[in-house]
Motif scaffolding. Structure first.
Motif, PDB file in Angstrom:
ATOM      1  N   VAL A  51       0.842  -1.202   0.000  1.00 37.72           N
ATOM      2  CA  VAL A  51       0.000   0.000   0.000  1.00 37.72           C
ATOM      3  C   VAL A  51       0.878   1.254   0.000  1.00 37.72           C
ATOM      4  CG1 VAL A  51      -1.624   1.348   1.395  1.00 37.72           C
ATOM      5  CG2 VAL A  51      -2.018  -1.088   1.023  1.00 37.72           C
ATOM      6  N   THR A  52       1.926   1.245   0.805  1.00 40.15           N
ATOM      7  CA  THR A  52       2.824   2.395   0.873  1.00 40.15           C
ATOM      8  C   THR A  52       3.513   2.639  -0.471  1.00 40.15           C
ATOM      9  OG1 THR A  52       3.175   2.035   3.223  1.00 40.15           O
ATOM     10  CG2 THR A  52       4.811   3.371   2.081  1.00 40.15           C
ATOM     11  N   VAL A  53       3.953   1.584  -1.132  1.00 40.91           N
ATOM     12  CA  VAL A  53       4.603   1.714  -2.433  1.00 40.91           C
ATOM     13  C   VAL A  53       3.616   2.252  -3.468  1.00 40.91           C
ATOM     14  CG1 VAL A  53       5.605   0.374  -4.343  1.00 40.91           C
ATOM     15  CG2 VAL A  53       6.392  -0.008  -2.007  1.00 40.91           C
ATOM     16  N   ALA A  54       2.388   1.717  -3.471  1.00 42.61           N
ATOM     17  CA  ALA A  54       1.380   2.195  -4.431  1.00 42.61           C
ATOM     18  C   ALA A  54       1.029   3.657  -4.171  1.00 42.61           C
ATOM     19  CB  ALA A  54       0.129   1.317  -4.347  1.00 42.61           C
ATOM     20  N   TYR A  55       0.886   4.032  -2.916  1.00 45.30           N
ATOM     21  CA  TYR A  55       0.571   5.416  -2.581  1.00 45.30           C
ATOM     22  C   TYR A  55       1.713   6.345  -2.992  1.00 45.30           C
ATOM     23  CZ  TYR A  55      -0.337   9.636   0.082  1.00 45.30           C
ATOM     24  OH  TYR A  55      -0.523  10.939   0.441  1.00 45.30           O
ATOM     25  N   SER A  56       2.928   5.917  -2.751  1.00 45.42           N
ATOM     26  CA  SER A  56       4.088   6.718  -3.122  1.00 45.42           C
ATOM     27  C   SER A  56       4.136   6.927  -4.635  1.00 45.42           C
ATOM     28  CB  SER A  56       5.361   6.032  -2.639  1.00 45.42           C
ATOM     29  OG  SER A  56       6.493   6.745  -3.029  1.00 45.42           O
ATOM     30  N   ALA A  57       3.854   5.877  -5.411  1.00 41.97           N
ATOM     31  CA  ALA A  57       3.851   5.995  -6.872  1.00 41.97           C
ATOM     32  C   ALA A  57       2.751   6.960  -7.323  1.00 41.97           C
ATOM     33  CB  ALA A  57       3.652   4.622  -7.511  1.00 41.97           C
ATOM     34  N   TRP A  58       1.560   6.863  -6.721  1.00 37.52           N
ATOM     35  CA  TRP A  58       0.462   7.780  -7.059  1.00 37.52           C
ATOM     36  C   TRP A  58       0.858   9.222  -6.737  1.00 37.52           C
ATOM     37  CZ3 TRP A  58      -2.159  11.028  -3.712  1.00 37.52           C
ATOM     38  CH2 TRP A  58      -3.221  11.728  -4.273  1.00 37.52           C
ATOM     39  N   LEU A  59       1.454   9.410  -5.565  1.00 36.56           N
ATOM     40  CA  LEU A  59       1.848  10.748  -5.149  1.00 36.56           C
ATOM     41  C   LEU A  59       2.884  11.344  -6.110  1.00 36.56           C
ATOM     42  CD1 LEU A  59       1.055  12.578  -2.801  1.00 36.56           C
ATOM     43  CD2 LEU A  59       2.983  11.674  -1.522  1.00 36.56           C
ATOM     44  N   GLU A  60       3.827  10.535  -6.549  1.00 39.05           N
ATOM     45  CA  GLU A  60       4.819  11.006  -7.523  1.00 39.05           C
ATOM     46  C   GLU A  60       4.150  11.404  -8.838  1.00 39.05           C
ATOM     47  OE1 GLU A  60       8.078   8.306  -8.116  1.00 39.05           O
ATOM     48  OE2 GLU A  60       8.473   8.175  -5.970  1.00 39.05           O
ATOM     49  N   ARG A  61       3.186  10.595  -9.302  1.00 38.64           N
ATOM     50  CA  ARG A  61       2.476  10.934 -10.545  1.00 38.64           C
ATOM     51  C   ARG A  61       1.691  12.241 -10.382  1.00 38.64           C
ATOM     52  NH1 ARG A  61       1.227   5.529 -10.162  1.00 38.64           N
ATOM     53  NH2 ARG A  61      -0.947   5.997  -9.626  1.00 38.64           N
ATOM     54  N   GLU A  62       1.001  12.384  -9.251  1.00 37.97           N
ATOM     55  CA  GLU A  62       0.236  13.611  -9.002  1.00 37.97           C
ATOM     56  C   GLU A  62       1.156  14.834  -8.944  1.00 37.97           C
ATOM     57  OE1 GLU A  62      -3.325  14.313  -8.562  1.00 37.97           O
ATOM     58  OE2 GLU A  62      -3.085  12.509  -9.785  1.00 37.97           O
ATOM     59  N   HIS A  63       2.275  14.690  -8.255  1.00 37.64           N
ATOM     60  CA  HIS A  63       3.212  15.799  -8.140  1.00 37.64           C
ATOM     61  C   HIS A  63       3.718  16.219  -9.519  1.00 37.64           C
ATOM     62  CE1 HIS A  63       7.139  17.715  -6.826  1.00 37.64           C
ATOM     63  NE2 HIS A  63       6.201  18.480  -6.302  1.00 37.64           N
TER      64      HIS A  63
ATOM     65  N   ARG B  31       3.186  19.850 -11.366  1.00 39.94           N
ATOM     66  CA  ARG B  31       4.307  20.646 -11.876  1.00 39.94           C
ATOM     67  C   ARG B  31       4.117  20.964 -13.358  1.00 39.94           C
ATOM     68  NH1 ARG B  31       9.998  18.657 -10.250  1.00 39.94           N
ATOM     69  NH2 ARG B  31      10.463  20.763 -10.888  1.00 39.94           N
ATOM     70  N   ARG B  32       3.679  19.950 -14.145  1.00 36.60           N
ATOM     71  CA  ARG B  32       3.439  20.172 -15.574  1.00 36.60           C
ATOM     72  C   ARG B  32       2.408  21.267 -15.818  1.00 36.60           C
ATOM     73  NH1 ARG B  32       3.185  14.671 -15.828  1.00 36.60           N
ATOM     74  NH2 ARG B  32       0.919  14.715 -16.003  1.00 36.60           N
ATOM     75  N   ASN B  33       1.374  21.304 -14.979  1.00 36.36           N
ATOM     76  CA  ASN B  33       0.283  22.261 -15.160  1.00 36.36           C
ATOM     77  C   ASN B  33       0.508  23.585 -14.431  1.00 36.36           C
ATOM     78  OD1 ASN B  33      -1.593  20.756 -16.847  1.00 36.36           O
ATOM     79  ND2 ASN B  33      -1.729  19.364 -15.115  1.00 36.36           N
ATOM     80  N   GLY B  34       1.608  23.687 -13.680  1.00 34.54           N
ATOM     81  CA  GLY B  34       1.904  24.920 -12.963  1.00 34.54           C
ATOM     82  C   GLY B  34       1.009  25.161 -11.757  1.00 34.54           C
ATOM     83  N   TRP B  35       0.398  24.091 -11.259  1.00 41.51           N
ATOM     84  CA  TRP B  35      -0.466  24.219 -10.083  1.00 41.51           C
ATOM     85  C   TRP B  35       0.389  24.191  -8.825  1.00 41.51           C
ATOM     86  CZ3 TRP B  35      -3.734  19.534 -12.003  1.00 41.51           C
ATOM     87  CH2 TRP B  35      -4.493  19.918 -13.112  1.00 41.51           C
ATOM     88  N   PRO B  36      -0.019  24.919  -7.795  1.00 38.61           N
ATOM     89  CA  PRO B  36       0.751  24.873  -6.544  1.00 38.61           C
ATOM     90  C   PRO B  36       0.621  23.492  -5.880  1.00 38.61           C
ATOM     91  CG  PRO B  36      -1.221  26.214  -6.263  1.00 38.61           C
ATOM     92  CD  PRO B  36      -1.161  25.827  -7.714  1.00 38.61           C
ATOM     93  N   TRP B  37       1.711  23.019  -5.337  1.00 34.44           N
ATOM     94  CA  TRP B  37       1.726  21.713  -4.666  1.00 34.44           C
ATOM     95  C   TRP B  37       1.495  21.955  -3.179  1.00 34.44           C
ATOM     96  CZ3 TRP B  37       0.858  16.950  -5.707  1.00 34.44           C
ATOM     97  CH2 TRP B  37       1.336  15.912  -4.906  1.00 34.44           C
TER      98      TRP B  37
END
Length: 91
Positions: free
Chosen positions: A53-65, A69-75
């Motif tokens: 679960v931690t690995v999957a969440y980390s991968a999702w978080l990296e994709r979201e981040h 960044r691509r869209n210039g939205w604040p993180w």
């Protein structure tokens, strides 16, 4: 099991106890002076699920981040919450 438990180094016993204690509500039976073989197997299985679960969440978080960044939205937490709400009601 008791003999094997006694033969383990102190550090290994302490690690297994921390794992069994943390996951005690998910283990079969009551924890005694020495965790049973079944309890250690169950603790290992739950620990694997926790890791997956931690690995999957980390991968999702990296994709979201990366998407932010691509869209210039604040993180920020506020922006994450705002965009989550927008997805629920439709953009």
């Amino acid at each position: 099991m008791a003999t094997m438990w006694r033969d383990l180094p102190d550090a290994s016993r302490a690690t297994l106890w921390r794992l069994a204690d943390r996951l005690g509500d998910f283990l079969p039976g009551e924890l005694g002076a020495v965790p049973t073989h079944e309890q250690l197997l169950a603790a290992s299985a739950w620990s694997t699920v926790e890791c997956d679960v931690t690995v999957a969440y980390s991968a999702w978080l990296e994709r979201e981040h990366a998407k932010y960044r691509r869209n210039g939205w604040p993180w920020t937490t506020a922006e994450l919450a705002r965009r989550s709400r927008l997805r629920e009601v439709g953009e």
